[in-house]
Design a protein around this motif. Structure first.
Motif, PDB file in Angstrom:
ATOM      1  N   VAL A  68       9.443   6.719  -6.776  1.00 15.30           N
ATOM      2  CA  VAL A  68      10.101   5.229  -6.885  1.00 15.30           C
ATOM      3  C   VAL A  68      10.243   4.761  -5.396  1.00 15.30           C
ATOM      4  O   VAL A  68      10.729   5.515  -4.553  1.00 15.30           O
ATOM      5  CB  VAL A  68      11.139   5.199  -7.473  1.00 15.30           C
ATOM      6  CG1 VAL A  68      11.087   5.368  -9.141  1.00 15.30           C
ATOM      7  CG2 VAL A  68      12.353   5.917  -7.070  1.00 15.30           C
ATOM      8  N   CYS A  69       9.870   3.649  -5.159  1.00 16.53           N
ATOM      9  CA  CYS A  69       9.829   2.964  -3.656  1.00 16.53           C
ATOM     10  C   CYS A  69      11.186   2.791  -3.431  1.00 16.53           C
ATOM     11  O   CYS A  69      11.873   2.455  -4.184  1.00 16.53           O
ATOM     12  CB  CYS A  69       8.956   1.851  -3.777  1.00 16.53           C
ATOM     13  SG  CYS A  69       7.247   2.348  -4.200  1.00 16.53           S
ATOM     14  N   GLY A  70      11.537   2.907  -2.082  1.00 14.28           N
ATOM     15  CA  GLY A  70      12.943   2.602  -1.596  1.00 14.28           C
ATOM     16  C   GLY A  70      12.765   2.159   0.129  1.00 14.28           C
ATOM     17  O   GLY A  70      11.633   2.111   0.555  1.00 14.28           O
ATOM     18  N   TRP A  71      13.872   2.054   0.603  1.00 18.22           N
ATOM     19  CA  TRP A  71      13.787   1.600   2.196  1.00 18.22           C
ATOM     20  C   TRP A  71      14.817   2.350   2.892  1.00 18.22           C
ATOM     21  O   TRP A  71      15.932   2.536   2.435  1.00 18.22           O
ATOM     22  CB  TRP A  71      14.174  -0.178   2.104  1.00 18.22           C
ATOM     23  CG  TRP A  71      14.074  -0.642   3.547  1.00 18.22           C
ATOM     24  CD1 TRP A  71      15.132  -0.683   4.374  1.00 18.22           C
ATOM     25  CD2 TRP A  71      12.748  -1.013   4.088  1.00 18.22           C
ATOM     26  NE1 TRP A  71      14.611  -1.318   5.381  1.00 18.22           N
ATOM     27  CE2 TRP A  71      13.418  -1.426   5.356  1.00 18.22           C
ATOM     28  CE3 TRP A  71      11.600  -0.882   3.680  1.00 18.22           C
ATOM     29  CZ2 TRP A  71      12.547  -2.057   6.320  1.00 18.22           C
ATOM     30  CZ3 TRP A  71      10.576  -1.498   4.531  1.00 18.22           C
ATOM     31  CH2 TRP A  71      11.051  -2.132   5.842  1.00 18.22           C
ATOM     32  N   ASN A  72      14.464   2.535   4.103  1.00 19.61           N
ATOM     33  CA  ASN A  72      15.338   3.486   4.942  1.00 19.61           C
ATOM     34  C   ASN A  72      15.199   2.775   6.460  1.00 19.61           C
ATOM     35  O   ASN A  72      13.794   3.065   6.964  1.00 19.61           O
ATOM     36  CB  ASN A  72      15.019   4.931   4.992  1.00 19.61           C
ATOM     37  CG  ASN A  72      16.181   5.856   5.736  1.00 19.61           C
ATOM     38  OD1 ASN A  72      17.026   5.306   6.128  1.00 19.61           O
ATOM     39  ND2 ASN A  72      15.781   6.983   5.924  1.00 19.61           N
ATOM     40  N   LEU A  73      16.119   2.383   6.860  1.00 22.09           N
ATOM     41  CA  LEU A  73      16.055   1.776   8.261  1.00 22.09           C
ATOM     42  C   LEU A  73      14.932   0.608   8.335  1.00 22.09           C
ATOM     43  O   LEU A  73      15.320  -0.356   8.207  1.00 22.09           O
ATOM     44  CB  LEU A  73      15.770   2.942   9.403  1.00 22.09           C
ATOM     45  CG  LEU A  73      16.874   4.044   9.250  1.00 22.09           C
ATOM     46  CD1 LEU A  73      16.594   5.052  10.413  1.00 22.09           C
ATOM     47  CD2 LEU A  73      18.243   3.403   9.701  1.00 22.09           C
ATOM     48  N   ASN A  74      13.683   0.921   8.514  1.00 22.82           N
ATOM     49  CA  ASN A  74      12.588   0.051   8.935  1.00 22.82           C
ATOM     50  C   ASN A  74      11.503   0.338   8.378  1.00 22.82           C
ATOM     51  O   ASN A  74      10.482  -0.190   8.852  1.00 22.82           O
ATOM     52  CB  ASN A  74      12.562  -0.393  10.360  1.00 22.82           C
ATOM     53  CG  ASN A  74      12.021   0.782  11.202  1.00 22.82           C
ATOM     54  OD1 ASN A  74      11.836   1.991  10.588  1.00 22.82           O
ATOM     55  ND2 ASN A  74      11.841   0.596  12.303  1.00 22.82           N
ATOM     56  N   GLY A 117       0.789  -1.113   0.079  1.00 21.13           N
ATOM     57  CA  GLY A 117       0.008   0.004   0.098  1.00 21.13           C
ATOM     58  C   GLY A 117       0.739   1.326   0.083  1.00 21.13           C
ATOM     59  O   GLY A 117       0.684   2.109  -0.759  1.00 21.13           O
ATOM     60  N   LYS A 118       2.048   1.413   0.796  1.00 22.67           N
ATOM     61  CA  LYS A 118       2.595   2.553   0.885  1.00 22.67           C
ATOM     62  C   LYS A 118       3.437   2.571  -0.435  1.00 22.67           C
ATOM     63  O   LYS A 118       3.686   3.924  -0.889  1.00 22.67           O
ATOM     64  CB  LYS A 118       3.852   2.431   2.016  1.00 22.67           C
ATOM     65  CG  LYS A 118       3.086   2.445   3.327  1.00 22.67           C
ATOM     66  CD  LYS A 118       4.302   2.317   4.490  1.00 22.67           C
ATOM     67  CE  LYS A 118       3.767   2.615   5.825  1.00 22.67           C
ATOM     68  NZ  LYS A 118       4.872   2.226   6.709  1.00 22.67           N
ATOM     69  N   GLU A 157      13.786  12.062   1.608  1.00 24.20           N
ATOM     70  CA  GLU A 157      12.887  11.054   1.587  1.00 24.20           C
ATOM     71  C   GLU A 157      11.557  11.618   2.017  1.00 24.20           C
ATOM     72  O   GLU A 157      11.720  12.267   3.201  1.00 24.20           O
ATOM     73  CB  GLU A 157      13.400   9.810   1.978  1.00 24.20           C
ATOM     74  CG  GLU A 157      14.625   9.243   1.401  1.00 24.20           C
ATOM     75  CD  GLU A 157      15.437   8.198   2.116  1.00 24.20           C
ATOM     76  OE1 GLU A 157      15.277   8.269   3.426  1.00 24.20           O
ATOM     77  OE2 GLU A 157      16.282   7.587   1.777  1.00 24.20           O
ATOM     78  N   SER A 158      10.516  10.882   1.580  1.00 30.85           N
ATOM     79  CA  SER A 158       9.108  11.098   2.200  1.00 30.85           C
ATOM     80  C   SER A 158       8.134  10.039   1.813  1.00 30.85           C
ATOM     81  O   SER A 158       8.545   8.857   1.284  1.00 30.85           O
ATOM     82  CB  SER A 158       8.498  12.425   1.361  1.00 30.85           C
ATOM     83  OG  SER A 158       8.392  12.229   0.239  1.00 30.85           O
ATOM     84  N   ARG A 159       6.911   9.995   2.264  1.00 23.87           N
ATOM     85  CA  ARG A 159       5.992   8.882   1.924  1.00 23.87           C
ATOM     86  C   ARG A 159       5.488   8.714   0.505  1.00 23.87           C
ATOM     87  O   ARG A 159       5.334   7.946  -0.080  1.00 23.87           O
ATOM     88  CB  ARG A 159       5.152   9.059   2.826  1.00 23.87           C
ATOM     89  CG  ARG A 159       3.793   7.751   2.625  1.00 23.87           C
ATOM     90  CD  ARG A 159       2.977   7.680   3.779  1.00 23.87           C
ATOM     91  NE  ARG A 159       2.119   6.653   3.534  1.00 23.87           N
ATOM     92  CZ  ARG A 159       1.598   5.940   4.484  1.00 23.87           C
ATOM     93  NH1 ARG A 159       1.617   6.170   5.725  1.00 23.87           N
ATOM     94  NH2 ARG A 159       0.488   5.042   4.279  1.00 23.87           N
ATOM     95  N   THR A 160       5.421  10.170   0.059  1.00 21.86           N
ATOM     96  CA  THR A 160       4.853  10.272  -1.245  1.00 21.86           C
ATOM     97  C   THR A 160       5.676  11.481  -1.854  1.00 21.86           C
ATOM     98  O   THR A 160       6.154  12.499  -0.928  1.00 21.86           O
ATOM     99  CB  THR A 160       3.398  10.673  -1.411  1.00 21.86           C
ATOM    100  OG1 THR A 160       3.105  11.791  -0.609  1.00 21.86           O
ATOM    101  CG2 THR A 160       2.729   9.405  -0.909  1.00 21.86           C
ATOM    102  N   CYS A 161       5.629  11.815  -2.982  1.00 17.00           N
ATOM    103  CA  CYS A 161       6.136  12.904  -3.749  1.00 17.00           C
ATOM    104  C   CYS A 161       5.071  14.206  -3.600  1.00 17.00           C
ATOM    105  O   CYS A 161       3.991  13.917  -3.454  1.00 17.00           O
ATOM    106  CB  CYS A 161       6.444  12.830  -5.240  1.00 17.00           C
ATOM    107  SG  CYS A 161       7.596  11.462  -5.511  1.00 17.00           S
TER     108      CYS A 161
END
Length: 542
Positions: free
Chosen positions: A218-224, A207-208, A236-240
């Motif tokens: 584009v989706c990525g990962w940071n920490l958890n 969903g995220k 970075e953010s949840r959405t642009c």
């Protein structure tokens, strides 16, 4: 007095301080790349690897590509990826060590990280029994020549009264009843069944990521957590942002990223300058003050108690993580250097760095006793280690349900019940008389000479058995020795490319290089120089 250079009055110079910038823009670019290898193509989030940096996917979902074969490691076992369905979030995999043959396993039991994977309905666990003391319920058959084991049989995963075997491995097979796996009588048919692989479902919060993609990121990962990389945002953010989405829809209006825009505008102001000379400011410092910190740190070996000389690829204690490779962390516990692998702890008794790199190790839980608190087989991570010839697998049996004709040097108190512990020092062959059921069996490698000494003793004592176990066995380190030797020969120290947490780097006195010191490389990593200031002199005729 002043060491700074002086110039004719016909020239004026400007000083430009170039500061490195980083932003989510770069992640947007790299994470827009997809993973492509052989028949596995266009793979994106939550996977990373081979052109997609680690901030592009879940840490546990790294894909690797070699000779057009895609692999993934799950719980210490390497699998080939046969198929991926990103819409259904499913993978079809097969163990890499079982793809061509099944009588030379390199990994332990097939297990999943239940937080990340689930089995897809239609597959079941099957236990492969190797070199058992008596016929298995399914009836064993002969393995091909020149493999690790001589015989193999397939039985259901949980079988009461399983016979004593040299080794057992649990594998996952699709529709075992359909393959008739419990009735086949040749190794070729069993290999075909295993080679079919099985399906797993990976559990990620799509969903995220969908929200991010809808906003043109584009989706990525940071920490958890899942993050969104955007083309003109520095964080970075949840959405642009809405502005980002509008800019992407109208490419002509896309502004340069702020960090890069700053640098670009300044450089455009001096495009007419005919000469540009750049000097690293820290070159004016004394040499000892600008030595690469990575080089200095990795020049030290690990010493713990009476054991020293532990170097690359190991790290830990006084060596930073970039001084070694993942999976080779060492701790100093009670003045003994130890590392963990596949649920067991091992003491390093000696490291040999001449010729090929090897270590002499012994089971830490069997030090001074043959009655461990837990019962864990010796199982190697064959991507990191391999056995050196000249060893014998010694098998201990605990809580057996009947007296058997095997040597028993002592008894163990297990769950407040005292029971003899039995052992064998050589592979059990079919037809031997001592086939019984035991609750626990543990394989512990020992040197061939130690096993022969036990066999030669008329009445083997606890001491001679303990001495054999504490004498340990040798392991080959599965690294590129030539790569490290060339680095050391050029005056460097071997280490890890800590920009990707994988691969090799040669740390030298000035900086880090890809292979050897003094520029004999295709790329370099700045080390401490990454934070140095560069002064550019731009000369313009008056």
């Amino acid at each position: 007095m002043n060491s700074w250079p002086s110039y004719s009055s016909h020239f004026a110079f400007f000083v430009l301080i170039s500061i490195p910038f980083s932003s989510s823009f770069d992640s947007y670019t790299t994470c827009s790349n997809t993973f492509n290898c052989g028949g596995i193509t266009k793979v994106g989030f939550p996977f990373w690897g081979d052109g997609r940096p680690d901030n592009c996917g879940y840490p546990e979902l790294k894909l690797a590509c070699s000779n057009d074969v895609t692999t993934i490691e799950i719980m210490g076992v390497k699998y080939r990826l046969l198929m991926i369905n990103q819409d259904e979030q499913t993978l079809k995999v097969v163990r890499d060590d079982y793809y061509d043959k099944i009588c030379s396993p390199k990994f332990g039991d097939t297990k999943l990280n239940s937080n990340l994977f689930d089995y897809v309905f239609g597959s079941s666990d099957v236990t492969l029994l190797y070199d058992c003391a008596s016929s298995s319920p399914a009836g064993g058959f002969k393995c091909p020549d020149n493999e690790t084991y001589a015989n193999v049989a397939a039985v259901p995963a949980v079988v009461p009264g399983t016979p004593i075997c040299k080794s057992k491995v649990v594998v996952r097979i699709s529709d075992p009843a359909g393959f008739g796996i419990f009735s086949i009588l040749n190794v070729t048919a069993l290999e075909a069944a295993v080679r079919e692989g099985f399906e797993v479902k990976y559990k990620v919060d799509s969903g995220k990521c969908d929200e991010c993609v809808d906003s043109r990121g584009v989706c990525g990962w940071n920490l958890n957590e899942t993050v969104c990389h955007c083309p003109n945002q520095t964080s970075e953010s949840r959405t642009c942002s809405a502005a980002t989405t509008a800019a992407i829809n109208n490419p002509a209006a896309v502004p340069l990223p702020p960090a890069k825009e700053f640098s670009s505008n300044i450089h455009h102001a001096f495009l007419s300058a005919p000469i540009v000379v750049s000097i690293s400011f820290d070159r004016f410092l004394p040499f000892d003050q600008r030595r690469n910190q990575q080089f200095t740190n990795c020049s030290s070996n690990i010493t713990c108690g009476s054991v020293g000389g532990i170097s690359y690829p190991f790290w830990g204690v006084n060596r930073a993580s970039y001084c070694g490779q993942p999976g080779f962390e060492v701790q100093c516990l009670n003045n003994f250097p130890v590392f963990n692998m596949k649920g067991a702890s091992y003491r390093i008794l000696q490291m040999n760095t001449t010729n090929s790199r090897t270590v002499k190790v012994a089971r830490n839980d069997y030090w001074g006793t043959i009655c461990p608190q837990t019962f864990v087989n010796t199982t190697l991570n064959f991507s990191l280690f391999d056995y050196v010839s000249g060893y014998r697998n010694m098998t201990f049996y605990y809580q057996c349900f009947a007296a058997i004709t095997l040597p028993s040097p002592q008894s163990c108190n297990i769950s407040n019940t005292v029971n003899p512990v039995y052992y064998v020092t050589q592979p059990v062959t079919v037809g031997q008389a001592y086939s019984v059921s035991c609750t626990h069996e543990v394989i512990v490698p020992v040197y061939e000479e130690a096993a022969l000494a036990i066999e030669a003793a008329t009445m083997p004592s606890q001491t001679i058995v303990t001495d054999a176990v504490e004498g340990g066995f040798s392991l080959q380190l599965e690294i590129d020795n030539d790569e490290c030797d060339k680095c050391l020969g050029s005056g460097g120290q071997c280490g890890l490319d800590n920009t990707t947490n994988s691969g090799f780097r040669c740390f030298c006195a000035d900086r880090a290089y890809a292979s050897t010191c003094n520029g004999n490389s295709t790329s370099s990593q700045g080390g401490d120089d990454d934070n140095s200031t560069f002064i550019s002199f731009l000369f313009q005729p008056l």
